[in-house]
Design a protein around this motif. Structure first.
Motif, PDB file in Angstrom:
ATOM      1  N   ASN A 140       9.700  12.532   6.836  1.00 37.70           N
ATOM      2  CA  ASN A 140       8.808  11.644   6.089  1.00 37.70           C
ATOM      3  C   ASN A 140       9.193  10.176   6.258  1.00 37.70           C
ATOM      4  OD1 ASN A 140       6.932  13.491   5.038  1.00 37.70           O
ATOM      5  ND2 ASN A 140       8.347  14.093   3.422  1.00 37.70           N
ATOM      6  N   SER A 141      10.476   9.890   6.341  1.00 39.47           N
ATOM      7  CA  SER A 141      10.922   8.516   6.594  1.00 39.47           C
ATOM      8  C   SER A 141      10.468   8.050   7.969  1.00 39.47           C
ATOM      9  CB  SER A 141      12.445   8.408   6.483  1.00 39.47           C
ATOM     10  OG  SER A 141      12.855   8.656   5.166  1.00 39.47           O
ATOM     11  N   GLN A 143       4.039   4.558  10.533  1.00 38.55           N
ATOM     12  CA  GLN A 143       2.876   3.955   9.902  1.00 38.55           C
ATOM     13  C   GLN A 143       3.046   2.448   9.738  1.00 38.55           C
ATOM     14  OE1 GLN A 143       2.686   6.386   6.319  1.00 38.55           O
ATOM     15  NE2 GLN A 143       0.803   7.318   7.078  1.00 38.55           N
ATOM     16  N   GLN A 144       4.285   2.012   9.621  1.00 32.11           N
ATOM     17  CA  GLN A 144       4.578   0.585   9.493  1.00 32.11           C
ATOM     18  C   GLN A 144       4.444  -0.128  10.838  1.00 32.11           C
ATOM     19  OE1 GLN A 144       6.469  -1.301   6.780  1.00 32.11           O
ATOM     20  NE2 GLN A 144       5.473   0.154   5.437  1.00 32.11           N
ATOM     21  N   TYR A 165       6.828   7.339   7.841  1.00 32.66           N
ATOM     22  CA  TYR A 165       6.608   6.073   7.137  1.00 32.66           C
ATOM     23  C   TYR A 165       6.836   4.894   8.085  1.00 32.66           C
ATOM     24  CZ  TYR A 165       7.297   2.220   3.882  1.00 32.66           C
ATOM     25  OH  TYR A 165       7.211   1.017   3.237  1.00 32.66           O
ATOM     26  N   MET A 184       0.837  -1.175   0.000  1.00 32.83           N
ATOM     27  CA  MET A 184       0.000   0.000   0.000  1.00 32.83           C
ATOM     28  C   MET A 184       0.887   1.245   0.000  1.00 32.83           C
ATOM     29  SD  MET A 184      -2.649   1.476   2.908  1.00 32.83           S
ATOM     30  CE  MET A 184      -3.097  -0.128   3.437  1.00 32.83           C
ATOM     31  N   ASP A 185       0.536   2.208  -0.826  1.00 28.74           N
ATOM     32  CA  ASP A 185       1.283   3.462  -0.905  1.00 28.74           C
ATOM     33  C   ASP A 185       0.856   4.366   0.250  1.00 28.74           C
ATOM     34  OD1 ASP A 185       3.107   5.197  -2.036  1.00 28.74           O
ATOM     35  OD2 ASP A 185       1.605   6.144  -3.306  1.00 28.74           O
ATOM     36  N   ARG A 186       1.811   4.860   0.997  1.00 32.90           N
ATOM     37  CA  ARG A 186       1.522   5.728   2.136  1.00 32.90           C
ATOM     38  C   ARG A 186       1.918   7.160   1.782  1.00 32.90           C
ATOM     39  NH1 ARG A 186       0.505   1.895   6.043  1.00 32.90           N
ATOM     40  NH2 ARG A 186       1.749   0.040   6.009  1.00 32.90           N
ATOM     41  N   PRO A 187       1.025   8.122   2.053  1.00 34.25           N
ATOM     42  CA  PRO A 187       1.349   9.515   1.712  1.00 34.25           C
ATOM     43  C   PRO A 187       2.461  10.071   2.604  1.00 34.25           C
ATOM     44  CG  PRO A 187      -0.706   9.411   2.935  1.00 34.25           C
ATOM     45  CD  PRO A 187      -0.273   7.987   2.683  1.00 34.25           C
TER      46      PRO A 187
END
Length: 90
Positions: free
Chosen positions: A32-33, A39-40, A36, A1-4
């Motif tokens: 942003n990393s 979110q993981q 990410y 899934m692409d995460r914004p």
């Protein structure tokens, strides 16, 4: 899934100083990393290298900005200058 991305660079962010803009982009990329990885669902221990990288880079960036300010006339600089760079994080 692409995460914004959390923060996307916009032209309005530009300071019109190439080295500063480049460093700001790098800071945003690191943020942003980190976003990410959050979110993981990574554990705190797994996030530490990215957090340490972000802090180190911000300190490095602060030194760059300080060098630029030292080379220009800025009368408010001494009044607003923290005793050390770590005060920027308190």
């Amino acid at each position: 899934m692409d995460r914004p991305l959390l923060v996307v660079w916009q032209d309005e962010f530009s300071q019109q100083v190439p080295i500063i803009d480049e460093q700001h982009r790098a800071i945003l990329a690191t943020i942003n990393s980190l976003h990410y990885f959050l979110q993981q669902g990574l554990e705190f221990e797994s996030l530490l290298p990215t957090v340490k990288l972000l802090i180190s880079y911000i300190v490095f960036h602060y030194k760059t900005e300080e060098g630029i300010l030292n080379s220009t006339y800025y009368p408010e600089r001494e009044k607003n200058k923290p005793d050390n760079v770590t005060q920027c994080f308190i």
